[in-house]
Design a protein around this motif. Structure first.
Motif, PDB file in Angstrom:
ATOM      1  N   TYR A  83     -12.886  51.728 -93.136  1.00  0.00           N
ATOM      2  CA  TYR A  83     -11.941  51.007 -92.278  1.00  0.00           C
ATOM      3  C   TYR A  83     -10.555  50.962 -92.928  1.00  0.00           C
ATOM      4  CZ  TYR A  83     -16.288  49.190 -90.176  1.00  0.00           C
ATOM      5  OH  TYR A  83     -17.526  49.050 -89.606  1.00  0.00           O
ATOM      6  N   ILE A  84     -10.521  50.672 -94.222  1.00  0.00           N
ATOM      7  CA  ILE A  84      -9.241  50.599 -94.931  1.00  0.00           C
ATOM      8  C   ILE A  84      -8.552  51.957 -94.943  1.00  0.00           C
ATOM      9  CG2 ILE A  84      -8.130  50.163 -97.149  1.00  0.00           C
ATOM     10  CD1 ILE A  84      -9.108  47.655 -95.747  1.00  0.00           C
ATOM     11  N   TYR A 110       8.784  63.094 -96.294  1.00  0.00           N
ATOM     12  CA  TYR A 110       7.863  62.046 -95.816  1.00  0.00           C
ATOM     13  C   TYR A 110       6.639  62.666 -95.157  1.00  0.00           C
ATOM     14  CZ  TYR A 110       5.738  58.459 -92.980  1.00  0.00           C
ATOM     15  OH  TYR A 110       4.812  57.618 -92.410  1.00  0.00           O
ATOM     16  N   ALA A 111       6.879  63.630 -94.258  1.00  0.00           N
ATOM     17  CA  ALA A 111       5.781  64.235 -93.500  1.00  0.00           C
ATOM     18  C   ALA A 111       4.810  64.973 -94.411  1.00  0.00           C
ATOM     19  CB  ALA A 111       6.332  65.184 -92.436  1.00  0.00           C
ATOM     20  N   ALA A 112       5.323  65.616 -95.464  1.00  0.00           N
ATOM     21  CA  ALA A 112       4.458  66.376 -96.364  1.00  0.00           C
ATOM     22  C   ALA A 112       3.577  65.464 -97.199  1.00  0.00           C
ATOM     23  CB  ALA A 112       5.306  67.255 -97.280  1.00  0.00           C
ATOM     24  N   LEU A 113       4.136  64.354 -97.679  1.00  0.00           N
ATOM     25  CA  LEU A 113       3.393  63.495 -98.594  1.00  0.00           C
ATOM     26  C   LEU A 113       2.454  62.530 -97.866  1.00  0.00           C
ATOM     27  CD1 LEU A 113       2.838  62.583-101.467  1.00  0.00           C
ATOM     28  CD2 LEU A 113       4.800  61.028-101.289  1.00  0.00           C
ATOM     29  N   PHE A 114       2.948  61.885 -96.822  1.00  0.00           N
ATOM     30  CA  PHE A 114       2.166  60.812 -96.195  1.00  0.00           C
ATOM     31  C   PHE A 114       1.305  61.279 -95.016  1.00  0.00           C
ATOM     32  CE2 PHE A 114       5.555  58.682 -98.533  1.00  0.00           C
ATOM     33  CZ  PHE A 114       4.823  57.764 -99.269  1.00  0.00           C
ATOM     34  N   PRO A 115       1.887  61.671 -93.862  1.00  0.00           N
ATOM     35  CA  PRO A 115       1.020  62.106 -92.750  1.00  0.00           C
ATOM     36  C   PRO A 115       0.213  63.364 -93.065  1.00  0.00           C
ATOM     37  CG  PRO A 115       3.243  61.629 -91.972  1.00  0.00           C
ATOM     38  CD  PRO A 115       3.302  61.651 -93.459  1.00  0.00           C
ATOM     39  N   SER A 116       0.795  64.295 -93.815  1.00  0.00           N
ATOM     40  CA  SER A 116       0.102  65.561 -94.069  1.00  0.00           C
ATOM     41  C   SER A 116      -0.982  65.418 -95.123  1.00  0.00           C
ATOM     42  CB  SER A 116       1.089  66.642 -94.515  1.00  0.00           C
ATOM     43  OG  SER A 116       2.024  66.936 -93.512  1.00  0.00           O
ATOM     44  N   LEU A 117      -0.611  64.873 -96.273  1.00  0.00           N
ATOM     45  CA  LEU A 117      -1.522  64.875 -97.407  1.00  0.00           C
ATOM     46  C   LEU A 117      -2.411  63.631 -97.444  1.00  0.00           C
ATOM     47  CD1 LEU A 117      -2.208  66.721 -99.739  1.00  0.00           C
ATOM     48  CD2 LEU A 117      -0.511  65.522-101.133  1.00  0.00           C
ATOM     49  N   ILE A 118      -1.791  62.476 -97.610  1.00  0.00           N
ATOM     50  CA  ILE A 118      -2.570  61.251 -97.777  1.00  0.00           C
ATOM     51  C   ILE A 118      -3.377  60.915 -96.527  1.00  0.00           C
ATOM     52  CG2 ILE A 118      -2.429  58.775 -98.233  1.00  0.00           C
ATOM     53  CD1 ILE A 118       0.030  59.326 -99.953  1.00  0.00           C
ATOM     54  N   SER A 119      -2.747  60.962 -95.357  1.00  0.00           N
ATOM     55  CA  SER A 119      -3.461  60.592 -94.128  1.00  0.00           C
ATOM     56  C   SER A 119      -4.629  61.526 -93.842  1.00  0.00           C
ATOM     57  CB  SER A 119      -2.495  60.592 -92.930  1.00  0.00           C
ATOM     58  OG  SER A 119      -1.682  59.449 -92.944  1.00  0.00           O
ATOM     59  N   ILE A 175     -10.387  62.460 -93.371  1.00  0.00           N
ATOM     60  CA  ILE A 175     -11.601  63.215 -93.713  1.00  0.00           C
ATOM     61  C   ILE A 175     -12.637  62.283 -94.332  1.00  0.00           C
ATOM     62  CG2 ILE A 175     -12.547  64.964 -95.269  1.00  0.00           C
ATOM     63  CD1 ILE A 175      -9.911  66.542 -94.859  1.00  0.00           C
ATOM     64  N   LYS A 176     -12.200  61.427 -95.267  1.00  0.00           N
ATOM     65  CA  LYS A 176     -13.116  60.491 -95.913  1.00  0.00           C
ATOM     66  C   LYS A 176     -13.624  59.447 -94.919  1.00  0.00           C
ATOM     67  CE  LYS A 176     -13.868  60.649 -99.744  1.00  0.00           C
ATOM     68  NZ  LYS A 176     -14.899  61.423-100.474  1.00  0.00           N
ATOM     69  N   GLY A 177     -12.788  59.042 -93.985  1.00  0.00           N
ATOM     70  CA  GLY A 177     -13.200  58.065 -92.987  1.00  0.00           C
ATOM     71  C   GLY A 177     -14.254  58.617 -92.041  1.00  0.00           C
ATOM     72  N   GLU A 228     -16.210  61.059 -92.725  1.00  0.00           N
ATOM     73  CA  GLU A 228     -17.391  61.247 -93.571  1.00  0.00           C
ATOM     74  C   GLU A 228     -18.176  59.942 -93.702  1.00  0.00           C
ATOM     75  OE1 GLU A 228     -17.353  61.656 -98.170  1.00  0.00           O
ATOM     76  OE2 GLU A 228     -17.143  63.689 -97.385  1.00  0.00           O
ATOM     77  N   GLY A 229     -17.462  58.810 -93.739  1.00  0.00           N
ATOM     78  CA  GLY A 229     -18.101  57.521 -93.953  1.00  0.00           C
ATOM     79  C   GLY A 229     -18.740  56.909 -92.721  1.00  0.00           C
ATOM     80  N   ILE A 230     -18.060  56.986 -91.555  1.00  0.00           N
ATOM     81  CA  ILE A 230     -18.588  56.294 -90.370  1.00  0.00           C
ATOM     82  C   ILE A 230     -18.774  57.197 -89.154  1.00  0.00           C
ATOM     83  CG2 ILE A 230     -17.629  54.085 -91.125  1.00  0.00           C
ATOM     84  CD1 ILE A 230     -15.413  54.424 -89.049  1.00  0.00           C
ATOM     85  N   GLY A 231     -18.471  58.491 -89.288  1.00  0.00           N
ATOM     86  CA  GLY A 231     -18.695  59.410 -88.177  1.00  0.00           C
ATOM     87  C   GLY A 231     -17.467  59.586 -87.298  1.00  0.00           C
ATOM     88  N   ALA A 232     -17.445  60.672 -86.545  1.00  0.00           N
ATOM     89  CA  ALA A 232     -16.266  61.048 -85.754  1.00  0.00           C
ATOM     90  C   ALA A 232     -15.990  60.075 -84.614  1.00  0.00           C
ATOM     91  CB  ALA A 232     -16.453  62.464 -85.193  1.00  0.00           C
ATOM     92  N   ASN A 233     -17.036  59.630 -83.900  1.00  0.00           N
ATOM     93  CA  ASN A 233     -16.829  58.709 -82.779  1.00  0.00           C
ATOM     94  C   ASN A 233     -16.134  57.436 -83.224  1.00  0.00           C
ATOM     95  OD1 ASN A 233     -17.897  60.334 -80.829  1.00  0.00           O
ATOM     96  ND2 ASN A 233     -19.744  59.131 -80.489  1.00  0.00           N
ATOM     97  N   ARG A 234     -16.653  56.823 -84.258  1.00  0.00           N
ATOM     98  CA  ARG A 234     -16.132  55.536 -84.713  1.00  0.00           C
ATOM     99  C   ARG A 234     -14.779  55.703 -85.400  1.00  0.00           C
ATOM    100  NH1 ARG A 234     -21.101  53.844 -88.198  1.00  0.00           N
ATOM    101  NH2 ARG A 234     -19.819  52.018 -88.726  1.00  0.00           N
ATOM    102  N   ALA A 235     -14.617  56.774 -86.177  1.00  0.00           N
ATOM    103  CA  ALA A 235     -13.339  57.004 -86.849  1.00  0.00           C
ATOM    104  C   ALA A 235     -12.243  57.340 -85.843  1.00  0.00           C
ATOM    105  CB  ALA A 235     -13.477  58.140 -87.860  1.00  0.00           C
ATOM    106  N   GLY A 236     -12.591  58.104 -84.809  1.00  0.00           N
ATOM    107  CA  GLY A 236     -11.606  58.504 -83.821  1.00  0.00           C
ATOM    108  C   GLY A 236     -10.969  57.331 -83.100  1.00  0.00           C
ATOM    109  N   LEU A 237     -11.712  56.240 -82.953  1.00  0.00           N
ATOM    110  CA  LEU A 237     -11.182  55.081 -82.245  1.00  0.00           C
ATOM    111  C   LEU A 237      -9.984  54.476 -82.972  1.00  0.00           C
ATOM    112  CD1 LEU A 237     -11.651  53.410 -79.728  1.00  0.00           C
ATOM    113  CD2 LEU A 237     -13.221  51.965 -81.011  1.00  0.00           C
ATOM    114  N   PHE A 238      -9.918  54.666 -84.288  1.00  0.00           N
ATOM    115  CA  PHE A 238      -8.794  54.128 -85.060  1.00  0.00           C
ATOM    116  C   PHE A 238      -7.477  54.802 -84.691  1.00  0.00           C
ATOM    117  CE2 PHE A 238     -12.172  52.336 -87.488  1.00  0.00           C
ATOM    118  CZ  PHE A 238     -11.646  51.297 -88.236  1.00  0.00           C
ATOM    119  N   ILE A 239      -7.533  55.976 -84.048  1.00  0.00           N
ATOM    120  CA  ILE A 239      -6.315  56.679 -83.656  1.00  0.00           C
ATOM    121  C   ILE A 239      -5.493  55.842 -82.684  1.00  0.00           C
ATOM    122  CG2 ILE A 239      -5.445  58.758 -82.480  1.00  0.00           C
ATOM    123  CD1 ILE A 239      -7.803  60.283 -83.676  1.00  0.00           C
ATOM    124  N   ASN A 240      -6.152  54.903 -81.995  1.00  0.00           N
ATOM    125  CA  ASN A 240      -5.415  54.024 -81.091  1.00  0.00           C
ATOM    126  C   ASN A 240      -4.442  53.114 -81.830  1.00  0.00           C
ATOM    127  OD1 ASN A 240      -6.358  54.899 -78.616  1.00  0.00           O
ATOM    128  ND2 ASN A 240      -8.113  53.520 -78.604  1.00  0.00           N
TER     129      ASN A 240
END
Length: 297
Positions: free
Chosen positions: A6-7, A221-230, A235-237, A239-251
Motif C-alpha cells: 500500500y505504501i 524529474y520524469a527520469a528519476l521519479f515517475p520513470s525509475l522510482i514509481s 512492480i513491487k506493489g 508482486e505483493g497484492i496482485g494486478a487487480n488490487r494494485a491497479g485500483l491505486f491508479i485512481n
C-alpha cells in the motif's frame, strides 16, 4: 506484505501525479517523444549503473526473456507515456483524469476474461466510489460539468494509453524471476530502444522541440521519479497484492495531480479536493476489504 505494498503504491501514484503536470508544462519546452526518450534513456543509465552485480547474476535469465522485457518497456513505458504526453497537447487535463481512471476497470476485465480472476460485488462498489473521487477531481467539484465534456483526437490517444498500461500491468504476472534492479534495467532499456524511432519520426515531421533549461528540469524529474522510482514501486506493489488490487491505486493519480497543482501553482485548497481524496482512499479500502478470499493475483 499488504501494508508495505500500500505504501509503495501510494508513493508511486504520487510521483505519477507529478508526471501529468510534467506533460502539461513540457509544451513549448520539449516535444513529447523527445521527453519520452530522454527520461527513459537517463533512467536506463541510472538503474544499470547501480545494478551491475545483479545484472551479471541474472544475465542467463535476462537473455532468455529479452523479448518479454522489451515488451514491458515498449508497452508499459514507451507507449503509455508517448500517448499520454501527445494527448495532453490536444485534450484537457479534465478528460485526461477521467480517462486514466479507466485503467483499473480494464485490468479487472482483462484478468477476468483471460485468467478468470474473480471480482466481488464489494470490490465493484469500492471501485465505483473511488472513480467518483476521480470524477470529482476532474470536474473541480462539479460533477454536472462533466456532462459538457467533448472528445477529440487527444482523448483517443489517452484511451490507447489506458489500454497500454492495463496490458502491461496484467502482463507482469509473467515477469522473469530476477532481481528487481535487473527487471527495471531490462524494461528501461526496452523503453529507450523503442522510443528512439518515435523521436526520429517526430523530427522528420518537423515537430521535434529540443529541450531548453525548463525542458531539462522536466526530464530530470520524469527520469528519476515517475520513470525509475514509481515503476519499481509499482512492480513491487503488483508482486505483493496482485494486478487487480494494485491497479485500483491508479485512481490516486488524478487526485495527487490536482493536489500537486494546488501546491506548485499556489491555488487554494478547496473542499472538493479533500472529499475526492477521501472517496478514492475509501473506495480502495472497501475494495481491499471485499476482495474474494480465493481471488489470487
Amino acid at each position: 506484505m499488504p501494508f508495505r505494498s500500500y505504501i509503495l503504491l501510494t508513493v508511486c501514484t504520487l510521483f505519477w501525479g507529478g508526471n501529468t503536470i510534467v506533460g502539461k508544462l513540457a509544451i513549448g519546452h520539449i516535444s513529447p517523444m523527445a521527453l519520452n526518450l530522454s527520461r527513459w534513456a537517463i533512467a536506463a543509465i541510472l538503474i544499470s549503473a547501480i545494478s551491475v552485480p545483479q545484472l551479471r547474476t541474472d544475465w542467463p535469465v535476462l537473455r532468455r526473456n529479452w523479448l518479454l522485457l522489451l515488451a514491458y518497456g515498449a508497452i508499459g513505458y514507451t507507449a503509455f507515456n508517448g500517448f499520454l504526453y501527445t494527448a495532453l497537447q490536444y485534450t484537457s487535463a479534465v478528460n485526461g483524469a477521467i480517462e486514466q481512471g479507466g485503467i483499473p476497470v480494464l485490468i479487472f476485465v482483462l484478468n477476468f476474461a483471460f485468467f478468470r480472476i474473480p471480482v466481488s460485488f464489494v470490490q465493484i462498489v469500492g471501485f465505483l466510489i473511488s472513480f467518483i473521487g476521480v470524477a470529482l477531481t476532474a470536474g473541480h467539484g462539479d460533477l454536472a460539468a462533466l456532462l459538457a465534456l467533448t472528445l477529440n483526437y487527444g482523448d483517443a490517444l489517452l484511451l490507447l494509453a489506458v489500454v497500454a498500461y492495463a496490458i502491461y500491468t496484467v502482463g507482469l504476472r509473467w515477469k522473469p524471476p530476477v532481481h528487481w534492479k535487473s527487471m527495471m534495467a531490462g524494461a528501461a532499456l526496452g523503453a529507450t530502444l523503442t522510443a528512439l524511432p518515435l523521436v526520429l519520426w517526430e523530427a522528420s515531421s518537423g515537430n521535434l522541440v529540443v529541450p531548453d533549461l525548463t525542458g531539462w528540469a522536466l526530464i530530470a524529474y520524469a527520469a528519476l521519479f515517475p520513470s525509475l522510482i514509481s515503476q519499481i514501486f509499482y512492480i513491487k506493489g503488483v508482486e505483493g497484492i496482485g494486478a487487480n488490487r494494485a491497479g485500483l491505486f491508479i485512481n490516486l493519480v488524478p487526485v495527487f495531480g490536482t493536489l500537486l497543482s494546488v501546491t506548485l501553482i499556489s491555488e487554494p485548497v478547496q473542499l472538493f479536493h479533500v472529499i475526492a481524496l477521501v472517496l478514492v482512499l475509501g473506495g480502495i479500502a472497501i475494495a481491499e476489504w471485499g476482495k474474494p478470499a480465493t481471488a489470487g493475483k
